[in-house]
Scaffold this motif. Structure first.
Motif, mmCIF file in Angstrom:
data_model
loop_
_atom_site.group_PDB
_atom_site.id
_atom_site.type_symbol
_atom_site.label_atom_id
_atom_site.label_comp_id
_atom_site.label_asym_id
_atom_site.label_seq_id
_atom_site.Cartn_x
_atom_site.Cartn_y
_atom_site.Cartn_z
ATOM 1 N N LEU A 2 0.767 -1.165 0.098
ATOM 2 C CA LEU A 2 -0.133 0.019 -0.162
ATOM 3 C C LEU A 2 0.963 1.284 -0.213
ATOM 4 C CD1 LEU A 2 -2.875 -0.873 2.553
ATOM 5 C CD2 LEU A 2 -2.889 -0.706 0.199
ATOM 6 N N LEU A 3 0.495 2.180 -0.855
ATOM 7 C CA LEU A 3 1.230 3.442 -0.783
ATOM 8 C C LEU A 3 1.016 4.020 0.416
ATOM 9 C CD1 LEU A 3 2.713 5.515 -2.578
ATOM 10 C CD2 LEU A 3 0.453 6.501 -3.412
ATOM 11 N N PHE A 48 4.933 14.229 -1.798
ATOM 12 C CA PHE A 48 5.637 13.013 -1.958
ATOM 13 C C PHE A 48 5.551 12.776 -3.559
ATOM 14 C CE2 PHE A 48 3.826 12.639 2.108
ATOM 15 C CZ PHE A 48 4.648 13.059 2.769
ATOM 16 N N PRO A 49 6.009 13.503 -4.528
ATOM 17 C CA PRO A 49 5.975 13.400 -6.107
ATOM 18 C C PRO A 49 6.163 12.146 -6.622
ATOM 19 C CG PRO A 49 7.228 15.076 -5.597
ATOM 20 C CD PRO A 49 6.670 14.631 -4.216
ATOM 21 N N LYS A 50 7.497 11.542 -6.142
ATOM 22 C CA LYS A 50 7.937 10.368 -6.610
ATOM 23 C C LYS A 50 7.199 9.240 -6.268
ATOM 24 C CE LYS A 50 12.811 11.695 -6.961
ATOM 25 N NZ LYS A 50 14.031 11.522 -6.563
ATOM 26 N N ALA A 55 1.707 5.323 -8.044
ATOM 27 C CA ALA A 55 0.445 4.549 -7.664
ATOM 28 C C ALA A 55 -0.324 4.200 -8.828
ATOM 29 C CB ALA A 55 -0.375 5.917 -6.843
ATOM 30 N N LYS A 56 -1.015 2.991 -8.593
ATOM 31 C CA LYS A 56 -1.687 2.341 -9.765
ATOM 32 C C LYS A 56 -2.829 2.218 -9.606
ATOM 33 C CE LYS A 56 2.401 1.821 -12.050
ATOM 34 N NZ LYS A 56 2.506 2.447 -13.048
#
Length: 498
Positions: A2-3, A48-50, A55-56
């Motif tokens: 999970l992100l 947290f752009p990277k 994310a999918k």
């Protein structure tokens, strides 16, 4: 992996200032606010752009649980709309993120199967489930949790100073959110504090379509009754402290079950107590134990019935007749219900009910330290009531007289439903080999059952009759028997392997 951790509505991490200007799709009915998961995602892109660009897929909590069990990211619209992200078939609301979104259904449907046998249904929103439990016709609903919402249910979408989200049965719930709830009421120290809450509620009520009364639900009703009564002193209201989201889920489950075909099978000859376990593992909802034609003695029948009760698979015993001797013993074994073959008159069924039900519905003999009570009946008055509710009596229509009297039979109080037995019926009608008269009978029974608001079923393996029964919205299908299934399996061996 999970992100991010689960984002609670209490997390106000998605502050509106400086964020990408995003307007949730109109048919989500979701207002912009700083705890909206939609905005939390774009906040994450900034912070947290990277990580966020990797994310999918997006889940609601409910859709993630469904995904973990079935592999399908599916939910109900009431669970998904609150996030701002969802896929409802015609419109995919991903706002250019490219994320795979929860497939949001407009009805509570089966989202998948866990371990090949447990059906998993689309989760629904807790607020909406609570409202559904309370009943909402001509009433505003004040849901007092930690925070509070006031809502109304309408048959069409209405715009205003409120959210207008999809509800159940093609309706909409109009909600003013973010109101002071149980925590604010608990913290209120003076009448001025309570008056401030009352003013917020009054403004919310004025924003919603006019209603005649208000129903108050939620956990806070159990602890702050005096303060709530003061806040609502100028409102016509009632408090439903027992209503909960779980009650709403139960109500939806019953409606869903009523609209589904319940599948079962016959146990005709093999006295093996493991058969109910095999049936439940296969996803069946009940078995009919044939004590009309079958060779079962009381001991062998009791083993099958007891296994069914322990694993919560319904065992319906098909009776030899409507005499007291057998009925008493089958009920004391713990049978879920009884099926009377060759049912032709209401009086025959009334006799079965009299022997199968305790007072005041019948005159069943009372012997409670038996398998039917799990050898622990508790308080007698409460057990008798529960046992009467548990017991189901069915009629089996197998003759012309039974068809002619179907309306009268279905009028019997405490008769749960009715089955058609097409084999004996075709013999009585003189139409063996010709299904047309049986199909006519199916339609007549179906119409009578709908009028009586009772379920009906058929015991058959004939595909033409099954198709006709489905066309007539059958509720119960009893397909084949353990002997028929075993015979078919044996025949399949040479057909498949020679």
């Amino acid at each position: 992996a999970l992100l991010t951790d689960y984002i609670s509505w209490r997390d106000k991490r998605a502050r509106l200032s400086g964020q990408k200007k995003v307007v949730p799709a109109q048919d989500s009915g979701t207002a912009l606010k700083d705890n909206l998961p939609l905005l939390s995602y774009f906040a994450g892109l900034t912070l947290f752009p990277k990580a966020y660009r990797k994310a999918k897929r997006f889940y609601t909590l409910g859709s993630y649980i469904v995904f973990a069990l079935t592999g399908n990211n599916a939910t109900h619209i009431t669970d998904a709309a609150a996030s701002g992200f969802y896929d409802c078939g015609g419109g995919i609301h991903d706002y250019g993120t490219g994320l795979d979104l929860p497939k949001a259904s407009l009805d509570v449907v089966c989202a998948g199967v866990y371990k090949n046998r447990v059906k998993i249904y689309t989760p629904v929103g807790d607020q909406q489930a609570s409202v559904y439990a309370a009943g909402y016709e001509d009433s505003l609903i004040l849901n007092l949790g930690t925070a509070a919402q006031i809502c109304a249910v309408t048959d069409k979408r209405i715009s205003g100073a409120f959210e207008s989200r999809p509800f159940f049965h093609k309706q909409y719930v109009l909600t003013v959110t973010g109101l002071p709830g149980g925590q604010s009421i608990a913290d209120a120290k003076s009448k001025a504090d309570l008056d401030s809450i009352a003013n917020r509620y009054s403004a919310a009520v004025k924003a919603l379509p006019k209603n005649q009364k208000m129903t108050v639900i939620g956990g806070a009703t159990l602890y702050h009754r005096e303060k709530i009564e003061y806040i609502l002193r100028n409102t016509r209201y009632s408090i439903d402290a027992d209503s909960s989201a779980l009650d709403g889920l139960e109500k939806l489950a019953k409606e869903n079950e009523a609209g589904m075909i319940k599948l079962g099978s016959m146990v005709s000859e093999i006295a093996y107590e493991g058969i109910p376990i095999l049936a439940k593992n296969a996803g069946l909802g009940y078995l009919i134990l044939d004590c009309e034609h079958g060779p079962f003695d009381y001991s062998s029948a009791a083993k099958i019935v007891k296994t069914g009760k322990l694993i919560r698979l319904e065992i319906i015993v098909r009776l030899p007749d409507n005499g007291r001797k057998d009925i008493v013993r089958f009920m004391d074994m713990g049978a879920k219900g009884l099926l009377l073959p060759m049912s032709e008159t209401k009086e025959q069924l009334e006799q079965v009910i009299a022997y199968a039900k305790y007072t005041p519905q019948g005159k069943r003999g009372i012997s409670t330290m038996r398998a039917h009570s799990g050898y622990d009946p508790g308080k007698l008055s409460e057990y008798i009531k529960a046992a009467n509710e548990y017991t189901q009596i069915f009629a089996q229509i197998e003759t012309k007289e039974g068809i002619d009297n179907v309306g009268s039979i279905l009028s019997v109080e405490n008769l749960v439903g009715i089955f058609i037995g097409p084999n004996d019926l075709s013999a009585d009608l003189g139409c063996i080999g010709d299904n047309k008269p049986i199909i006519d009978a199916i339609n007549k029974v179906a119409a009578a059952a709908v009028k009586a608001n009772k379920p009906w079923g058929i015991i058959t393996s004939d595909n033409e009759l099954i198709a006709a029964a489905k066309q007539a919205n059958v509720n119960l299908l009893c397909i084949s028997s353990e002997i028929g299934i075993l015979a078919a399996g044996y025949k399949n061996i040479p057909a498949k392997y020679q």
